[in-house]
Enzyme design. Structure first.
Site, mmCIF file in Angstrom:
data_model
loop_
_atom_site.group_PDB
_atom_site.id
_atom_site.type_symbol
_atom_site.label_atom_id
_atom_site.label_comp_id
_atom_site.label_asym_id
_atom_site.label_seq_id
_atom_site.Cartn_x
_atom_site.Cartn_y
_atom_site.Cartn_z
ATOM 1 N N GLY A 38 -1.242 6.500 4.291
ATOM 2 C CA GLY A 38 0.072 6.841 4.833
ATOM 3 C C GLY A 38 1.165 6.971 3.793
ATOM 4 O O GLY A 38 2.336 7.065 4.152
ATOM 5 N N ASP A 39 0.806 6.974 2.493
ATOM 6 C CA ASP A 39 1.843 7.148 1.474
ATOM 7 C C ASP A 39 1.196 7.817 0.258
ATOM 8 O O ASP A 39 0.160 8.467 0.390
ATOM 9 C CB ASP A 39 2.498 5.795 1.147
ATOM 10 C CG ASP A 39 3.947 5.946 0.657
ATOM 11 O OD1 ASP A 39 4.206 6.880 -0.128
ATOM 12 O OD2 ASP A 39 4.806 5.138 1.043
ATOM 13 N N ASP A 40 1.803 7.684 -0.942
ATOM 14 C CA ASP A 40 1.245 8.343 -2.119
ATOM 15 C C ASP A 40 -0.200 7.878 -2.379
ATOM 16 O O ASP A 40 -0.503 6.693 -2.281
ATOM 17 C CB ASP A 40 2.097 8.009 -3.348
ATOM 18 C CG ASP A 40 3.525 8.539 -3.220
ATOM 19 O OD1 ASP A 40 3.698 9.652 -2.694
ATOM 20 O OD2 ASP A 40 4.454 7.832 -3.648
ATOM 21 N N SER A 75 3.487 11.863 2.148
ATOM 22 C CA SER A 75 3.876 11.679 0.753
ATOM 23 C C SER A 75 3.047 12.586 -0.153
ATOM 24 O O SER A 75 2.659 13.663 0.253
ATOM 25 C CB SER A 75 3.744 10.215 0.371
ATOM 26 O OG SER A 75 4.569 9.441 1.231
#
Ligand SMILES: *[C@@H]1O[C@H](CO)[C@@H](O)[C@H](O)[C@H]1NC(C)=O
Ligand SMILES: *[C@@H]1O[C@H](CO)[C@@H](O)[C@H](O)[C@H]1NC(C)=O
Ligand SMILES: *[C@@H]1O[C@H](CO)[C@@H](O)[C@H](O)[C@H]1NC(C)=O
Ligand SMILES: *[C@@H]1O[C@H](CO)[C@@H](O)[C@H](O)[C@H]1NC(C)=O
Ligand SMILES: *[C@@H]1O[C@H](CO)[C@@H](O)[C@H](O)[C@H]1NC(C)=O
Ligand SMILES: *[C@@H]1O[C@H](CO)[C@@H](O)[C@H](O)[C@H]1NC(C)=O
Ligand SMILES: *[C@@H]1O[C@H](CO)[C@@H](O)[C@H](O)[C@H]1NC(C)=O
Ligand SMILES: *[C@@H]1O[C@H](CO)[C@@H](O)[C@H](O)[C@H]1NC(C)=O
Length: 472
Positions: free
Chosen positions: A253-255, A289
């Site tokens: 859910g992110d980088d 991201s």
């Protein structure tokens, strides 16, 4: 007329060959000691079951892991030891590793993070951050933690480390956290770290966080978390040097990988850069991201970053550099090549006004220095925006270079390139670069202004460095 064209052509081809050869010969490469030989073979091995652990997914095994570490510490001057975790579901709170240790997760073994925050002790913030990343004050210690260690291997036969992070994501979303969320694995101030051949699931926060470390290998991991899970970064090398991240599949859910080095005035005064980092063969997806990020915390400086063979699909951003006035520090000598993007909203993005400050004490005049960043051999299909380059007024990002970038952009309504406060060069880019500050060609006059295309890369590569674990 004809002759001068021919001459120009020959010069171009020579420059090009030159560039390609430099790139190949000068690249940082990761070589390892064989994990099945030498000091990695641990003369002593014990199973976690010998310390009373129960793999039923219900019994809490924190004490068993702690007791195992206490016992195995006596072998650290005798070649180290291996802690064997057999097939089963081993629920535990946070525990501390020791030096000269192999934590081995056998096939079918899962280490499960406790869903009780009381099992994740609160520790001091990192000096380069000055506070927890999410909340002022301390932070929950990672599930698997180590400080001041040397020679630590976390590996196995595709065993799993599952943080059961959904409870933490809910506390975050509902504003019920008292301290910053914990990572799955964090090594602080350690050298000779290997994390390989495992699966990571559902981290409460970032998955793998080496900070103030050197000689780190992260290889052949599957890292998964729901696309909408908050801040579940894959691998975040932070104020660390000589790091290889290879052959990873990451969907979070992110980088997917984010290189950092501390936050504003705390990172500036701690002054520990991230340098000599190689990322190869990364595949994955993130809808919020980027595949590879640098920053936004980069106040200790980030340099000598080589990224190659990245495949990203159905994602928000390909490569992103994030910073802000107040960060200080630098990002320079970054070479990203062989990137394949499919259905990605923004292929390349620079953000100069990321914001997010630890407190009101940062110096707004502490400008970051962003320079010598090269993107070579990118292909993309169904791209939203090709390049969104936003520098900082009064602090232009310099020597940004694009070569052999071919992106098929979805809509012709929007301009595929947007630039402000950046300067650089480009060649063989499609769609055509529409912003002036990047239009000047690289060859023949500017190849030495571009990192990775001439001597710069070769110089750094030829200082062939022999270290404890890696040789470049
Ligand atoms: C690690 O080293 C630092 C600096 O030497 C020291 O302050 C800290 O107490 C050490 N931590 C542990 C767990 O040994
Ligand atoms: C990657 O890890 C898997 C187990 O997770 C193993 O079967 C495979 O051989 C590893 N591949 C490499 C290249 O090490
Ligand atoms: C390792 O396990 C994960 C999750 O169970 C799976 O998705 C992955 O394909 C496995 N990798 C290998 C090499 O077996
Ligand atoms: C936060 O603190 C309150 C009061 O001590 C406690 O009831 C709550 O469980 C804590 N929440 C978390 C997520 O630790
Ligand atoms: C990963 O697993 C494979 C297959 O067992 C093994 O050959 C290799 O050495 C392991 N690599 C690492 C870095 O642990
Ligand atoms: C493109 O990616 C988005 C997620 O970023 C996804 O919702 C969409 O379905 C994808 N489109 C196609 C054609 O796969
Ligand atoms: C360019 O990148 C593609 C993958 O995106 C790769 O297959 C190809 O070998 C690369 N070409 C060069 C010259 O490195
Ligand atoms: C340009 O990129 C294409 C693939 O995208 C690759 O096949 C070709 O070798 C590259 N050429 C140069 C000069 O890098």
């Amino acid at each position: 007329m004809k002759r001068s064209f021919l001459l120009l052509y020959v010069l171009l081809v020579l420059e090009l060959l030159d560039g390609a050869l430099w790139a190949v010969e000068g690249s940082l490469h990761c070589e390892y000691l064989d994990l099945n030989s030498g000091s990695f073979v641990r003369p002593h091995s014990v199973s976690i079951t010998e310390f009373g652990a129960v793999g039923d997914g219900v019994a809490l095994n924190t004490k068993a892991f702690q007791n195992a570490m206490f016992y195995l510490n006596s072998f650290s001057d005798k070649g180290g030891a291996k802690l064997f975790v057999p097939s089963g579901r081993w629920l535990t709170g946070s525990f501390d590793l020791i030096s000269h240790l192999t934590l081995w997760l056998d096939k079918g073994a899962t280490i499960l993070g406790s869903m009780d925050p009381g099992d994740w002790p609160v520790v001091d913030p990192l000096p380069s951050y000055g506070r927890g990343r999410e909340l002022p004050g301390g932070r929950h210690r990672s599930l698997i933690y180590g400080q001041n260690l040397t020679d630590v291997v976390i590996t196995g036969e595709n065993g799993t480390i599952d943080g059961q992070g959904s409870v933490w994501w809910d506390w975050f979303r509902n504003g019920e956290l008292n301290y910053t969320r914990p990572h799955l694995v964090e090594l602080v101030n350690s050298t000779g770290v290997v994390v390989s051949n495992l699966t990571f699931l559902n981290s409460p926060f970032w998955n793998i966080h080496p900070v103030y470390c050197s000689d780190v290998v992260v290889k052949n991991l599957t890292i998964l978390a729901p696309l909408e899970s908050p801040n579940t970064d894959g691998v975040d090398p932070d104020s660390s040097n000589d790091v290889c991240i290879e052959d990873c599949y990451i969907v979070t859910g992110d980088d997917l990988v984010s290189i950092k080095s501390g936050w504003d005035e705390y990172g500036i005064s701690y002054a520990r850069p991230s340098t000599r980092i190689k990322i190869s063969r990364l595949t994955g997806q993130t809808t919020s991201s980027s595949g590879i990020a640098i920053g936004s915390e980069m106040s200790g400086g980030v340099s000598e970053i080589h990224v190659e063979d990245v495949h990203l699909y159905n994602s928000k951003t390909g490569i992103r550099i994030k910073t802000s006035p107040g960060r200080g520090g630098y990002v320079r000598n970054v070479y990203v090549s062989n990137v394949k993007l499919e259905n990605v909203s923004i292929a390349i993005r620079f953000t100069g006004q990321y914001g997010e400050h630890p407190d009101g004490k940062y110096d707004p005049k502490a400008f970051p220095l962003i320079e010598k960043i090269t993107f070579e051999n990118f292909t993309g299909d169904s791209i939203g925006v090709a390049g969104l380059f936003q520098g900082i007024e009064g602090d232009e990002f310099k020597n940004i270079c694009l070569v052999n970038v071919s992106l098929q952009v979805k809509s012709s309504r929007k301009s595929p390139w947007k630039c402000s406060y950046v300067r650089g060069y480009s060649q063989w880019v499609s769609p055509d670069i529409t912003c002036d500050p990047l239009q000047e060609t690289i060859f023949p006059d500017h190849s030495s202004d571009c990192y990775g295309l001439k001597n710069v890369l070769q110089r750094s590569g030829s200082q062939s460095r022999r270290s404890w674990l890696l040789s470049w």
